[in-house]
Design a protein around this motif. Sequence first.
Motif, PDB file in Angstrom:
ATOM      1  N   TYR A   1       0.808  -1.221   0.000  1.00  0.00           N
ATOM      2  CA  TYR A   1       0.000   0.000   0.000  1.00  0.00           C
ATOM      3  C   TYR A   1       0.840   1.268   0.000  1.00  0.00           C
ATOM      4  CZ  TYR A   1      -3.690  -3.337   0.804  1.00  0.00           C
ATOM      5  OH  TYR A   1      -4.549  -4.404   0.664  1.00  0.00           O
ATOM      6  N   ASP A   2       2.125   1.139   0.400  1.00  0.00           N
ATOM      7  CA  ASP A   2       2.974   2.334   0.435  1.00  0.00           C
ATOM      8  C   ASP A   2       3.914   2.404  -0.783  1.00  0.00           C
ATOM      9  OD1 ASP A   2       4.625   0.247   1.020  1.00  0.00           O
ATOM     10  OD2 ASP A   2       5.569   1.172   2.777  1.00  0.00           O
ATOM     11  N   ALA A   3       3.673   1.587  -1.798  1.00  0.00           N
ATOM     12  CA  ALA A   3       4.583   1.571  -2.966  1.00  0.00           C
ATOM     13  C   ALA A   3       4.619   2.955  -3.627  1.00  0.00           C
ATOM     14  CB  ALA A   3       4.115   0.531  -3.974  1.00  0.00           C
ATOM     15  N   SER A   4       5.837   3.437  -3.910  1.00  0.00           N
ATOM     16  CA  SER A   4       5.928   4.758  -4.541  1.00  0.00           C
ATOM     17  C   SER A   4       5.514   4.666  -6.014  1.00  0.00           C
ATOM     18  CB  SER A   4       7.340   5.321  -4.415  1.00  0.00           C
ATOM     19  OG  SER A   4       8.243   4.414  -4.991  1.00  0.00           O
TER      20      SER A   4
ATOM     21  N   PRO B   1      -4.747  -1.673  -9.983  1.00  0.00           N
ATOM     22  CA  PRO B   1      -3.796  -2.720  -9.588  1.00  0.00           C
ATOM     23  C   PRO B   1      -3.972  -4.023 -10.363  1.00  0.00           C
ATOM     24  CG  PRO B   1      -5.417  -2.295  -7.837  1.00  0.00           C
ATOM     25  CD  PRO B   1      -5.616  -1.244  -8.873  1.00  0.00           C
ATOM     26  N   ILE B   2      -5.141  -4.198 -10.973  1.00  0.00           N
ATOM     27  CA  ILE B   2      -5.389  -5.451 -11.708  1.00  0.00           C
ATOM     28  C   ILE B   2      -4.547  -5.499 -12.992  1.00  0.00           C
ATOM     29  CG2 ILE B   2      -7.192  -6.912 -12.731  1.00  0.00           C
ATOM     30  CD1 ILE B   2      -9.198  -5.499 -10.826  1.00  0.00           C
ATOM     31  N   VAL B   3      -4.101  -4.344 -13.458  1.00  0.00           N
ATOM     32  CA  VAL B   3      -3.208  -4.325 -14.631  1.00  0.00           C
ATOM     33  C   VAL B   3      -1.934  -5.123 -14.315  1.00  0.00           C
ATOM     34  CG1 VAL B   3      -1.820  -2.853 -16.154  1.00  0.00           C
ATOM     35  CG2 VAL B   3      -4.114  -2.120 -15.479  1.00  0.00           C
TER      36      VAL B   3
ATOM     37  N   SER C   1      -0.023   5.186  -0.551  1.00  0.00           N
ATOM     38  CA  SER C   1       0.782   6.138  -1.317  1.00  0.00           C
ATOM     39  C   SER C   1      -0.091   6.745  -2.418  1.00  0.00           C
ATOM     40  CB  SER C   1       1.970   5.413  -1.960  1.00  0.00           C
ATOM     41  OG  SER C   1       1.500   4.564  -2.995  1.00  0.00           O
ATOM     42  N   GLY C   2       0.379   7.834  -3.002  1.00  0.00           N
ATOM     43  CA  GLY C   2      -0.353   8.458  -4.102  1.00  0.00           C
ATOM     44  C   GLY C   2      -0.531   7.492  -5.269  1.00  0.00           C
ATOM     45  N   SER C   3       0.521   6.742  -5.576  1.00  0.00           N
ATOM     46  CA  SER C   3       0.471   5.803  -6.705  1.00  0.00           C
ATOM     47  C   SER C   3      -0.582   4.719  -6.471  1.00  0.00           C
ATOM     48  CB  SER C   3       1.857   5.170  -6.889  1.00  0.00           C
ATOM     49  OG  SER C   3       1.813   4.108  -7.794  1.00  0.00           O
ATOM     50  N   VAL C   4      -0.628   4.181  -5.248  1.00  0.00           N
ATOM     51  CA  VAL C   4      -1.607   3.125  -4.939  1.00  0.00           C
ATOM     52  C   VAL C   4      -3.022   3.713  -4.953  1.00  0.00           C
ATOM     53  CG1 VAL C   4      -2.419   1.538  -3.130  1.00  0.00           C
ATOM     54  CG2 VAL C   4       0.024   1.687  -3.657  1.00  0.00           C
ATOM     55  N   ALA C   5      -3.188   4.903  -4.379  1.00  0.00           N
ATOM     56  CA  ALA C   5      -4.522   5.521  -4.343  1.00  0.00           C
ATOM     57  C   ALA C   5      -5.031   5.772  -5.768  1.00  0.00           C
ATOM     58  CB  ALA C   5      -4.479   6.830  -3.548  1.00  0.00           C
ATOM     59  N   GLU C   6      -4.161   6.265  -6.658  1.00  0.00           N
ATOM     60  CA  GLU C   6      -4.602   6.512  -8.047  1.00  0.00           C
ATOM     61  C   GLU C   6      -5.014   5.200  -8.717  1.00  0.00           C
ATOM     62  OE1 GLU C   6      -5.391   9.428  -9.186  1.00  0.00           O
ATOM     63  OE2 GLU C   6      -4.601  10.240  -7.313  1.00  0.00           O
TER      64      GLU C   6
END
Length: 300
Positions: free
Chosen positions: A78-81, A122-124, A249-254
Amino acid sequence: MKSPFVVCGATGNIGSRIAEILLAAGEPVRIVGRERVRLGPLAAKGAEPWPGDIGDTAFLGKVFSGARGAFILIPPKYDASDIREYQDRIGASLVSALSKSRVPRIVALSSVGAHLAEGTGPIVGLHGLETRLTALKDAEIVYLRPAYFMENHLWSIPLIRTRGVNGSLTRPDVPLPMIATEDIADATAHLFLEGKFHGHAVRYLLGPRDLTMSEATRILGEAIGKPGLRYVQFPEEEARKAMAEAGMSGSVAEAMLEMQRGFNTGIVRPTRERSEESTTPTTLEWFSKSVFARAYRAAA
Ligand SMILES: NC(=O)c1ccc[n+]([C@@H]2O[C@H](COP(=O)([O-])OP(=O)(O)OC[C@H]3O[C@@H](n4cnc5c(N)ncnc54)[C@H](OP(=O)(O)O)[C@@H]3O)[C@@H](O)[C@H]2O)c1
């Protein structure tokens, strides 16, 4: 002596239960997670602990060596940049090690929607994992495509506690298949124990029925003594803020927002009709009473 099964993510929702079932059936099992201490309870039941990072291909090569079968996943981070980079790196490591070790039977944790190469968040990354695995022509592979996990509802507990509502960007009225992770573990363990592998095959796991977020919220609310609990579709900015507050992280949220847009437009759906094989037993009513209500009370 029988050769072992490898279970990645063995301290997680799905891997821990797969390992339990295989051990109870008398099978040798190698369990993988980052910390030896967390693997302790399963090791005490006879599993062989392999602490290490699945992003480390050399480590995985040793883990998979001589294995009869392997359960693999790309764990959440969840914190992945950069979530896409993380998923690609883990997927490449897993598939490279599986290829070198020639593991004959693989169950890969993918997802509903993994047939699509874009627009699903994330399914990509799971589409990418499936694509990489197709190169393993000599292995028999089940691409497991489970539905939305019932466990995802646990993320709503702080929101329900602080604001008295449930909500996300997902529309209240879109029917989504929802599954308890224990049903995914049971299906995987039975695949290994029964040996029903035929080349490369997709297997959907869809829970007992489709539910909208409004219906799911009503069921969750009843289990925690809030029968009138409402579900609200948040505007994107509010949903983004809630995810940041939950530590994403922003990346995970997007990526999560993209997936929820995908739910709303209906692109994240199984490519086959629900069937006896894809329907699994655990209901949201049962999950709400046994898992959700307990976690809700514990968060008091
Ligand atoms: N949520 C959904 O609706 C949904 C739907 C379809 C598919 N999926 C897939 O399901 C996955 C989640 O499965 P789950 O609920 O079983 O996960 P989980 O409960 O979060 O467990 C993750 C496991 O991976 C291990 N792990 C994490 N990073 C690792 C690393 N670098 N090296 C080695 N082990 C590592 C963790 O162990 P330690 O922490 O002990 O190291 C833990 O055992 C998602 O990532 C997604 O791919 C999810």
